[in-house]
Design an enzyme around this catalytic site. Sequence first.
Site, short mmCIF file in Angstrom:
data_model
loop_
_atom_site.label_atom_id
_atom_site.label_comp_id
_atom_site.label_asym_id
_atom_site.label_seq_id
_atom_site.Cartn_x
_atom_site.Cartn_y
_atom_site.Cartn_z
N ASP A 69 4.71 -0.04 -7.36
CA ASP A 69 5.18 -0.09 -8.68
C ASP A 69 4.37 1.11 -9.46
O ASP A 69 3.14 1.17 -9.10
CB ASP A 69 5.38 -1.02 -9.53
CG ASP A 69 4.01 -1.99 -9.94
OD1 ASP A 69 3.61 -2.81 -8.98
OD2 ASP A 69 3.54 -1.72 -10.97
N ASP A 71 3.59 2.76 -13.63
CA ASP A 71 4.31 2.78 -15.02
C ASP A 71 4.07 3.92 -15.74
O ASP A 71 2.96 4.87 -15.39
CB ASP A 71 3.13 1.81 -16.05
CG ASP A 71 3.22 0.34 -15.38
OD1 ASP A 71 3.97 0.05 -14.68
OD2 ASP A 71 2.08 -0.44 -15.71
N ASP A 121 8.21 1.39 -14.07
CA ASP A 121 8.22 0.81 -15.47
C ASP A 121 8.29 2.00 -16.39
O ASP A 121 7.25 2.63 -16.50
CB ASP A 121 7.17 -0.20 -15.47
CG ASP A 121 7.53 -1.20 -16.24
OD1 ASP A 121 8.81 -1.66 -16.40
OD2 ASP A 121 6.49 -2.07 -16.83
#
Length: 358
Positions: A69, A71, A121
């Site tokens: 992941d 951000d 994200d």
Amino acid sequence: MEVKTYFNDFLSNIRLTKNQESNLKSGHSTLRQRLLEDEEISSIIVSTFLQGSYRRATAVRPKNGNRSDVDVIVVTNLDADEYTPQEALDLFIPFLDKYYEGKYKMQGRSIGIELSHVELDLVITSAPSESQKELLTTESVLNSFSIDELENWSLSKSWRFNNQLAADEPAWKTEPLLIPDREAGKWEKTDPLAQIKWTWNKNADCNKHYVNVVKALKWWKKLNPDPKYPKGYPLEHLVGTCCPDGIDSVAEGVTFTLENIVSEYPEKPALKDHGVPEHDVFKRITEEEYEEFYDLVMEAASLARQALDSTDKVESIELWRELFGSKFPEPPSSAKKSQNGFTPRTEQTSSVSGGRFG
């Protein structure tokens, strides 16, 4: 023993793979480009930049089929006094439906986008101050490199990737940005640039071993999923608080950090967030969770000390392997049993029966 070459191989085994890094770069680059080029949403965007463990170089390889992941901060020109958190997030729905239909979901403080091999994200902010706008459009902020990919870096107007040494100018002071908290119905402060800057400085003070100490202890926590918390950034922040400057190896950093947690924080601490000191990073961790975590740390500290102090290379490697699991390389097969009759341990977790750090 420090067994540095074994730690180098261990760190290679727990870092993101080349494919994972490629997927992350493709995912966030495409998202940022689409945001800046979209006819509707681009008019409210000041800049976009990366934050989180990927940018801070503290990310580890996901386990159990989870995705990597990253951000992405989207700095807007929206006035927090004129838009509620929900209204600000709703402005992005047409964009998300256009490019990520069926792949996104509204979260408490961000928008999650799930792709085939990566999770993005998306974090929206309100308008920054005029002085911060200039900082937020400099190459030092906008670049996509993690801090361990840069020989030198500073939050300054003159910093350039191709000429990383900035001119003799002081680093810019960051200011908190406001992000929408849908559940609370209000804008909350965050300062991701302060976290990145702090991590860069700490890594330099630790002879560039700090981010690897964080990765090693994040991996150790993955091997010990109960209690669930602390993990992620709260765990990283605790490691940063307890890792001493001047360490000469990851082995030293891991051992000293664990021992400092044991000696300094027998009870759940309040940890001030970098850039937003009124925020307690450990606020959401319960006393019960911390007590369980502390027991794990005591066992791990005892095991790490045995491994660091051992004068038998094979024994030391096996002890580190007991702490960090099968990703830590085995000793040479021909040396697995020493002349003194030592039989190496075979456990793959960091649990030590009855072990306690005194």
